[in-house]
Write a protein that holds these residues in place. Structure first.
Motif, mmCIF file in Angstrom:
data_model
loop_
_atom_site.group_PDB
_atom_site.id
_atom_site.type_symbol
_atom_site.label_atom_id
_atom_site.label_comp_id
_atom_site.label_asym_id
_atom_site.label_seq_id
_atom_site.Cartn_x
_atom_site.Cartn_y
_atom_site.Cartn_z
ATOM 1 N N LEU A 324 0.809 -1.217 0.000
ATOM 2 C CA LEU A 324 0.000 0.000 0.000
ATOM 3 C C LEU A 324 0.843 1.268 0.000
ATOM 4 C CD1 LEU A 324 -2.857 -0.987 2.471
ATOM 5 C CD2 LEU A 324 -3.095 -0.507 0.038
ATOM 6 N N ILE A 325 2.109 1.175 0.411
ATOM 7 C CA ILE A 325 2.948 2.386 0.399
ATOM 8 C C ILE A 325 4.067 2.287 -0.637
ATOM 9 C CG2 ILE A 325 2.440 2.895 2.810
ATOM 10 C CD1 ILE A 325 5.256 1.957 3.497
ATOM 11 N N ARG A 326 3.985 1.299 -1.494
ATOM 12 C CA ARG A 326 5.036 1.151 -2.499
ATOM 13 C C ARG A 326 4.874 2.231 -3.573
ATOM 14 N NH1 ARG A 326 8.074 -3.444 -3.096
ATOM 15 N NH2 ARG A 326 9.314 -3.558 -4.991
ATOM 16 N N ALA A 327 5.974 2.880 -3.934
ATOM 17 C CA ALA A 327 5.929 3.925 -4.961
ATOM 18 C C ALA A 327 5.292 3.356 -6.240
ATOM 19 C CB ALA A 327 7.343 4.418 -5.244
ATOM 20 N N HIS A 501 9.458 3.857 6.939
ATOM 21 C CA HIS A 501 9.095 4.391 5.626
ATOM 22 C C HIS A 501 9.721 3.634 4.455
ATOM 23 C CE1 HIS A 501 7.217 8.084 7.275
ATOM 24 N NE2 HIS A 501 8.062 7.866 8.262
ATOM 25 N N GLY A 502 10.617 2.686 4.730
ATOM 26 C CA GLY A 502 11.341 2.010 3.661
ATOM 27 C C GLY A 502 10.462 1.115 2.799
ATOM 28 N N GLN A 503 10.948 0.820 1.605
ATOM 29 C CA GLN A 503 10.226 -0.080 0.695
ATOM 30 C C GLN A 503 10.491 -1.533 1.094
ATOM 31 O OE1 GLN A 503 10.067 0.448 -3.725
ATOM 32 N NE2 GLN A 503 11.156 -1.504 -3.740
ATOM 33 N N TYR A 504 9.414 -2.294 1.196
ATOM 34 C CA TYR A 504 9.488 -3.704 1.594
ATOM 35 C C TYR A 504 9.639 -4.600 0.365
ATOM 36 C CZ TYR A 504 7.461 -8.261 2.917
ATOM 37 O OH TYR A 504 7.218 -9.600 3.093
ATOM 38 N N LYS A 519 14.368 -3.862 3.548
ATOM 39 C CA LYS A 519 13.754 -2.542 3.618
ATOM 40 C C LYS A 519 14.743 -1.562 2.987
ATOM 41 C CE LYS A 519 10.463 -1.684 5.328
ATOM 42 N NZ LYS A 519 10.268 -1.257 6.718
ATOM 43 N N THR A 520 14.256 -0.787 2.025
ATOM 44 C CA THR A 520 15.143 0.101 1.271
ATOM 45 C C THR A 520 14.677 1.544 1.372
ATOM 46 O OG1 THR A 520 15.498 -1.709 -0.291
ATOM 47 C CG2 THR A 520 16.232 0.481 -0.971
ATOM 48 N N TRP A 521 15.638 2.433 1.621
ATOM 49 C CA TRP A 521 15.329 3.863 1.692
ATOM 50 C C TRP A 521 16.525 4.634 1.126
ATOM 51 C CZ3 TRP A 521 11.374 7.114 2.606
ATOM 52 C CH2 TRP A 521 11.664 8.453 2.857
#
Length: 584
Positions: A324-327, A501-504, A519-521
């Motif tokens: 749901l929060i993936r760019a 806030h990182g991408q899973y 997790k990537t930021w």
């Protein structure tokens, strides 16, 4: 360049409180608001930013307060409006925020609005609820459709006085409000929302948020041939006017900078969920998707073999909510494994065996703290409370959902002993009752839930394991589940960008024993690895995923071995020299 400040609710950790079971201050056997106030320092010490109070409103308590008689008053055993005002003030004084449960799909049948509505067919408030005439089949009176209630039986109740049916998606004592009526909506906003927003509450967890627009209310498809009443969740959820109703609510909330987290069942279409949580759409800040806690459940919640799922299925559920929060999404998500409607996560997803419960509780804490979104903890989860044992008889199950299911099985099977044993076993695994037992505070009488001189027994039986699981002991035990939760919440704040806030990304989807995700930021990557088995697992496979610059940030066990994971061990690796987030 100035970095825009993030909304407070994105970085917050929320602690959910079930008033009846949190702490009893006056010895009547029921938790209360003064009991909550007395433990605000304990809650703050965990690393919590927000408390969420389950319904404390005036109620006949048919469904533990989700049947509200008066939105503007408090259930007397819990306290008064003045006590609530003091709780709000004391919470704010400690730098925390407070949200309430907003229950506006239905009221109690004792609410003054419904008493007027059912008084006559021409009463001005008749249309504030959903009334329909009977259908007749071969001369026999039938309800308007075949929908099954969330608590078994038809969703329609015949009113003898006015000779019509009213709709109740839950208990017959919980009639559904008619959101199609603009006057009703205005009354809801004023009484249920603004009354408390003006008193300083910071937002709402919105109960059954996607049920307000019911659509055409046609018959549901037959999926259970053994009964007249059929599952209709996809009919009455996410109806055509939901966006309009939520946008209208949002205008009220915006005036107070209030947050919302919606309960969003029966919504498998993630595009629909994305609309609810999109910042552009201005409907809800976030929702509870039930993908994770529904893992392993059968077509009917309790018709389920315990632990009837695989780890890849569990991972897939987490991936859906994290997406749901993936760019390029502009939405937000939630992280939770427990609430007042779920059994305990250690029992469900790891092991509550004495030798594993602490390890399981710590690993789940580590996993949750590494997932993106707003983190929700349920009372007792932070000390590793588990389900009550199979030896407890059905008389200990107080929830209407549990008792209705057991009665239904008894009626359908003519009290077949094997069927009743299976029903009891499934309730021991999944019933809501397990989350509702009194909090274990100490080894004092009543587990410290009530004062020692209490004159009444607690309303539910306290657990028998307080000697090995209580908050007082764990506060001074460096190896406890509580101490580890505190540590993980500190790390979550310290590495806020990556962990919140990182991408899973799931890195080994089909692995049936180990859950490993990144997790990537902004070019930095953290690695989380969890052993979901009660056996040692090799970590050699992980070397292909780790580069030489990754360093161990935290392990959930003290005596770790470099190339293997202990039973129910979790770890987080970070790039060497990664900087902590600049938290505002």
């Amino acid at each position: 360049m100035t970095v825009p400040q993030r909304p407070w609710w994105k970085d917050g950790v929320v602690y959910q409180i079930y008033p009846a079971s949190f702490k009893d201050s006056n010895g009547d056997g029921i938790g209360d608001l003064n009991g909550i106030i007395s433990e605000l320092d304990y809650i703050r010490s965990i690393g919590v930013d927000v408390i969420w109070i389950c319904p404390m409103y005036d109620s006949p308590q048919v469904d533990m307060g989700y049947d509200i008689r008066d939105y503007e008053d408090v259930y007397r055993p819990y306290g008064t409006v003045q006590d609530m005002e003091r709780l709000i003030a004391e919470t704010h004084a400690r730098g925390m925020k407070i949200i309430l449960d907003l229950v506006v799909n239905h009221t109690s049948d004792q609410h003054k609005w419904f008493l007027e509505s059912r008084s006559s067919q021409d009463n001005p408030k008749r249309d504030w609820y959903i009334w329909r005439p009977a259908r007749y089949v071969d001369g026999e009176r039938k309800p308007p459709n075949n929908w099954v209630s969330n608590f078994t039986g038809s969703v329609w109740e015949w009113d003898q006085h006015t000779q019509e049916y009213y709709l109740h998606l839950f208990c017959p004592e919980q009639p559904d409000l008619n959101w199609e009526n603009a006057e009703t909506r205005r009354a809801i906003y004023k009484s249920a929302m603004e009354f408390w927003l003006k008193r300083g509450v910071d937002g709402f967890r919105v109960d059954t948020v996607n049920m307000y627009s019911k659509g055409e209310m046609l018959d549901a498809p037959v999926t259970d041939p053994g009964t007249e009443w059929q599952f209709a969740g996809y009919q009455y959820c996410n109806g055509p006017r939901m966006a309009e109703f939520l946008a209208e609510m949002n205008q009220i909330l915006n005036k107070y900078n209030a947050m919302t987290v919606g309960e969003c069942p029966n919504t498998p279409d993630m595009k629909r969920v994305q609309e609810y949580v999109s910042a552009r759409e201005k409907q809800l800040n976030m929702v509870f998707q039930f993908d994770v806690v529904d893992v392993g459940q059968g077509p009917y919640k309790f018709q389920t073999t315990p632990k009837n799922y695989t780890l890849p299925q569990f991972k897939g559920a987490i991936a859906r909510t994290q997406a749901l929060i993936r760019a390029p999404s502009d939405g937000w998500t939630t992280v939770f494994l427990e609430n007042h409607d779920q059994s305990r996560s250690i029992t469900r997803f790891t092991s509550d065996a004495p030798q594993h419960r602490v390890a399981g509780g710590k690993m789940l804490a580590l996993m949750m703290a590494a997932l993106s979104g707003t983190l929700f903890i349920y009372q007792g989860q932070e000390i590793g409370m588990t389900n009550f044992p199979e030896t407890w008889e059905m008389s200990e199950y107080k929830d209407v959902d549990s008792s209705n299911y057991y009665k239904m099985v008894a009626a359908r099977t003519k009290h077949d002993p094997d069927a009743l044993e299976a029903a009891h076993k499934s309730l021991q695994h999944l019933a809501r009752d397990h989350a509702r037992v009194p909090m274990s505070w100490s080894t004092a009488p009543y587990n410290g839930f009530s004062p020692p001189e209490a004159t009444a027994q607690p309303w539910m039986r306290p657990l028998e394991d307080a000697a090995v699981c209580n908050a007082k002991q764990q506060q001074s035990d460096k190896a406890s589940v509580l101490t580890f939760w505190k540590h993980m919440l500190q790390l979550r704040k310290q590495y806020n960008d990556l962990l919140v806030h990182g991408q899973y990304d799931d890195l080994d989807v089909e692995n049936e024993h180990i859950f490993v995700f990144s997790k990537t930021w902004q070019g930095k990557t953290a690695l989380c690895v969890c052993n979901f088995t009660d056996r040692v697992q090799s970590l050699e496979f992980l070397e292909a995923l780790r580069n030489e610059e990754m360093e161990l940030l935290v392990s959930s066990v003290d005596a770790r071995v470099e190339h293997e994971l202990a039973a129910y061990e979790g770890r987080i690796y970070l790039p060497a020299h990664v900087e902590a987030s600049n938290i505002k």
